[in-house]
Design a protein around this motif. Structure first.
Motif, PDB file in Angstrom:
ATOM      1  N   UNK A 196       0.824  -1.208   0.000  1.00  0.00           N
ATOM      2  CA  UNK A 196       0.000   0.000   0.000  1.00  0.00           C
ATOM      3  C   UNK A 196       0.857   1.257   0.000  1.00  0.00           C
ATOM      4  N   UNK A 197       1.929   1.246   0.803  1.00  0.00           N
ATOM      5  CA  UNK A 197       2.846   2.392   0.821  1.00  0.00           C
ATOM      6  C   UNK A 197       3.485   2.570  -0.554  1.00  0.00           C
ATOM      7  N   UNK A 198       3.903   1.477  -1.150  1.00  0.00           N
ATOM      8  CA  UNK A 198       4.526   1.540  -2.468  1.00  0.00           C
ATOM      9  C   UNK A 198       3.537   2.072  -3.505  1.00  0.00           C
ATOM     10  N   UNK A 199       2.295   1.582  -3.446  1.00  0.00           N
ATOM     11  CA  UNK A 199       1.273   2.059  -4.390  1.00  0.00           C
ATOM     12  C   UNK A 199       0.978   3.537  -4.177  1.00  0.00           C
ATOM     13  N   UNK A 200       0.948   3.964  -2.919  1.00  0.00           N
ATOM     14  CA  UNK A 200       0.743   5.383  -2.645  1.00  0.00           C
ATOM     15  C   UNK A 200       1.855   6.242  -3.198  1.00  0.00           C
ATOM     16  N   UNK A 201       3.097   5.756  -3.077  1.00  0.00           N
ATOM     17  CA  UNK A 201       4.231   6.497  -3.640  1.00  0.00           C
ATOM     18  C   UNK A 201       4.107   6.619  -5.154  1.00  0.00           C
ATOM     19  N   UNK A 202       3.646   5.549  -5.793  1.00  0.00           N
ATOM     20  CA  UNK A 202       3.498   5.585  -7.252  1.00  0.00           C
ATOM     21  C   UNK A 202       2.364   6.508  -7.679  1.00  0.00           C
ATOM     22  N   UNK A 203       1.394   6.726  -6.804  1.00  0.00           N
ATOM     23  CA  UNK A 203       0.259   7.576  -7.162  1.00  0.00           C
ATOM     24  C   UNK A 203       0.599   9.057  -7.070  1.00  0.00           C
ATOM     25  N   UNK A 204       1.520   9.424  -6.194  1.00  0.00           N
ATOM     26  CA  UNK A 204       1.825  10.834  -5.975  1.00  0.00           C
ATOM     27  C   UNK A 204       2.336  11.547  -7.233  1.00  0.00           C
ATOM     28  N   UNK A 205       3.250  10.938  -8.026  1.00  0.00           N
ATOM     29  CA  UNK A 205       3.728  11.657  -9.215  1.00  0.00           C
ATOM     30  C   UNK A 205       2.621  12.019 -10.200  1.00  0.00           C
ATOM     31  N   UNK A 206       1.516  11.270 -10.188  1.00  0.00           N
ATOM     32  CA  UNK A 206       0.428  11.590 -11.108  1.00  0.00           C
ATOM     33  C   UNK A 206      -0.146  12.975 -10.816  1.00  0.00           C
ATOM     34  N   UNK A 207      -0.176  13.355  -9.545  1.00  0.00           N
ATOM     35  CA  UNK A 207      -0.676  14.685  -9.172  1.00  0.00           C
ATOM     36  C   UNK A 207       0.290  15.761  -9.669  1.00  0.00           C
ATOM     37  N   UNK A 222       1.922  19.298 -16.583  1.00  0.00           N
ATOM     38  CA  UNK A 222       1.423  19.287 -17.963  1.00  0.00           C
ATOM     39  C   UNK A 222       0.541  20.495 -18.251  1.00  0.00           C
ATOM     40  N   UNK A 223      -0.167  20.976 -17.256  1.00  0.00           N
ATOM     41  CA  UNK A 223      -0.999  22.162 -17.460  1.00  0.00           C
ATOM     42  C   UNK A 223      -0.146  23.369 -17.829  1.00  0.00           C
ATOM     43  N   UNK A 269       5.906  14.361 -19.890  1.00  0.00           N
ATOM     44  CA  UNK A 269       5.074  14.326 -18.681  1.00  0.00           C
ATOM     45  C   UNK A 269       3.983  13.263 -18.833  1.00  0.00           C
ATOM     46  N   UNK A 270       3.378  13.183 -20.020  1.00  0.00           N
ATOM     47  CA  UNK A 270       2.350  12.172 -20.263  1.00  0.00           C
ATOM     48  C   UNK A 270       2.945  10.769 -20.226  1.00  0.00           C
ATOM     49  N   UNK A 271       4.128  10.605 -20.819  1.00  0.00           N
ATOM     50  CA  UNK A 271       4.737   9.273 -20.831  1.00  0.00           C
ATOM     51  C   UNK A 271       5.198   8.868 -19.437  1.00  0.00           C
ATOM     52  N   UNK A 282      13.028   9.680 -11.003  1.00  0.00           N
ATOM     53  CA  UNK A 282      12.524  10.239 -12.262  1.00  0.00           C
ATOM     54  C   UNK A 282      11.525  11.357 -12.010  1.00  0.00           C
ATOM     55  N   UNK A 283      10.800  11.297 -10.887  1.00  0.00           N
ATOM     56  CA  UNK A 283       9.922  12.422 -10.560  1.00  0.00           C
ATOM     57  C   UNK A 283      10.744  13.666 -10.257  1.00  0.00           C
TER      58      UNK A 283
END
Length: 584
Positions: free
Chosen positions: A181-192, A198-199, A206-208, A375-376
């Protein structure tokens, strides 16, 4: 200061991941303490009777543990000792197969048998495994024979074991869920962050990077127990999904590298090769997931080996970018080291026959964390670099535009500026246009030189900018244009014209005579659709009339309303201008 804070945060995150990873490994070791591994293996064809093979000692290979997929059916034999906990399930790694057969053989020769097609296999809470219930195991059960029809990967045979039921809510399992869960949460943060980046920039990398992050998140979901806890799809569904997502992960990683590394810091052939790698990875995964039995004995090995060129091209691309001084490649090289090591382990163990296959999932999980972290940071650094470059380019463009639209001598805007901004000025209420020309300016240049003439023009430019309701432009030579707004537009324009002699006398006292100006004013209602050329033509004609009428005067089409607070001198000038208009 910023990078010091970032390094401290990274150290804490990596340390936390190491602790969680050790807990995850503890859970795996605890599960292994209850396992019963196979002692022998055999192979056969689908038409053979399972019990016949089970009762034929010569068919069993108990010395060589190098499993083969050459036969249509692979069999494993498990010996149950008197001290072993009674198993209730057979567990094994997910991969494409056709059917699973189970034989429970008691000491007295009694046999219980069951079969399960691939579509009925359930996923195990141990990530990446499926489970099959055993047929009635008792203390009298001596052997269990498991037969896999058309197995497509050696790991299905290498990782098979018997075990009691899984402890769904045990502390070890919960620790494993916390880690994932911690790992998945870390992976979700860069999407924000990527959405915000990108805006602003609209850069494809950024999309890739978002696609790569999503594919890594999907890989963790499908290859771990999270998918079973959240959705619990059939084991074979997860199997082909894992294959497809792996291809998309490699493809998005290649395209991210292609667009992320600066354009001048990678050889064009390598950059183009990354696109081919992305297409190749997707095609390989689609084919392997859709047709797992085409060349079954060697297909999984060939599939794994086919990614070797992708790994080589990626390594060469990053190395070439580093050699050329790429800043982005530094972040990518550091972040991808664990992921590359995981890929090498999978590649080597999947291709070399005498090595047991190893998917290095724990190393892969840590690789996901490092990839996201570095990479983030690289994306953020590239974002700031591109933003600085764009801000600099925009500043230079604005400066060039300002130079191209402004008269260098007087500082006034020029004809190009008034033509490009005329509609905007009209919207802001500038309805009157005046064309003003200095009287006998050529005589000043002839008598006193061009330096003195330039000083006169500078003084005129300064005095024409004193009224905030009047915008002054220099069209060239001694000709100026005024845009005026307000009900007293004529009065303001006339005030500007009459201020010229005293301003020039103060700035250039050596002339010995006053410098006057003639002016023509035209007007158009605020809502009228009129162009600059049309209004300028009217005012220029009136200026010409003022010159013919003796100079140092104004010709106008405006009807000026009287003002109680008007200066008597200005009112006299306006009356004179009106009389000139009537006489004309």
């Amino acid at each position: 200061m910023f990078w010091h804070v970032v390094r401290k945060a990274l150290s804490k995150i990596v340390l936390s991941l190491v602790v969680l990873a050790s807990l995850h490994a503890t859970q795996v070791r605890a599960a292994e303490s209850m396992e019963i591994r196979s002692s022998c293996w055999a192979s056969g064809i689908l038409s053979e009777d399972l019990l016949t093979i089970a009762n034929s000692p010569a068919r069993w290979n108990c010395q060589d543990r190098t499993y083969s997929l050459d036969g249509e059916r692979a069999l494993l034999r498990f010996e149950i000792g008197p001290d072993d906990a009674l198993p209730q399930y057979v567990f094994s790694r997910r991969s494409a197969l056709a059917k699973v057969h189970l034989l429970a053989i008691d000491r007295n020769g009694e046999v219980r048998q069951s079969s399960f097609p691939a579509g009925d296999l359930s996923s195990s809470l141990r990530g990446g495994y499926f489970k099959v219930p055993l047929p009635g195991i008792t203390r009298d059960t001596q052997q269990v024979v498991v037969a896999f029809d058309l197995p497509s990967h050696r790991m299905t045979l290498e990782r098979a074991y018997l075990s009691p039921p899984e402890a769904a809510a045990g502390p070890d399992f919960l620790r494993s869920l916390v880690f994932l869960s911690v790992l998945s949460g870390m992976l979700s943060m860069p999407l924000i962050f990527n959405a915000a980046f990108y805006r602003v920039l609209r850069e494809p990398f950024v999309l890739w990077h978002s696609a790569l992050t999503l594919s890594l998140l999907a890989t963790i979901l499908t290859s771990s127990e999270l998918a079973v806890v959240l959705v619990d799809p059939p084991a074979m569904t997860l199997s082909w999904m894992t294959t497809m997502i792996f291809g998309l992960t490699v493809a998005s990683g290649a395209l991210f590298t292609h667009s992320f590394i600066e354009p001048s810091h990678m050889h064009p052939l390598l950059r183009r090769a990354l696109i081919y790698c992305a297409v190749w990875a997707v095609l390989l995964s689609v084919f392997h997931a859709a047709f797992p039995f085409v060349a079954r004995p060697i297909q999984s090995t060939a599939y794994t080996a086919a990614f070797a060129p992708v790994l080589v091209i990626f390594f060469l691309s990053v190395a070439d970018a580093l050699r050329r001084g790429s800043r982005a490649a530094k972040f990518q090289a550091i972040g991808y080291i664990p992921m590359i090591m995981s890929g090498l382990v999978r590649l080597i163990t999947g291709v070399v026959p005498w090595l047991e296959s190893n998917d290095a999932m724990l190393l892969f999980y840590l690789g996901c964390a490092c990839e996201v972290l570095f990479t983030t940071l690289g994306v953020a650094d590239r974002f700031m670099t591109i933003r600085r470059q764009r801000d600099k380019a925009r500043f230079e463009a604005d400066a060039l535009k300002s130079i191209s639209e402004r008269d260098a001598l007087t500082g006034l805007l020029n004809r190009r500026a008034i033509e490009q901004n005329f509609e905007k000025c009209r919207d802001e209420g500038y309805h009157a246009l005046a064309v003003l020309d200095l009287d006998h300016f050529k005589a000043i240049n002839d008598a006193h030189g061009h330096g003195t003439g330039d000083a006169v023009l500078k003084a005129v430019g300064e005095v024409l900018q004193t009224d905030p309701q009047v915008r002054a432009f220099r069209l060239g030579g001694e000709e100026f244009v005024l845009l005026v707004r307000g009900e007293d537009a004529q009065l303001r324009a006339e005030r500007s014209r009459q201020a010229i002699p005293s301003a020039v006398a103060n700035a250039v006292p050596c002339l010995g005579h006053p410098v006057t100006a003639s002016m023509g004013i035209s007007d158009a209602p605020p809502n009228a659709d009129v162009r600059f050329a049309e209004l300028y033509k009217q005012a220029d004609k009136l200026l010409y009339d003022a010159k013919l009428s003796g100079r140092n005067r104004t010709k106008s089409t405006l009807s000026q309303k009287p003002r109680d607070d008007a200066n008597p001198m200005i009112d006299g000038a306006v009356k004179h201008a009106r009389s000139e208009k009537l006489s004309s």
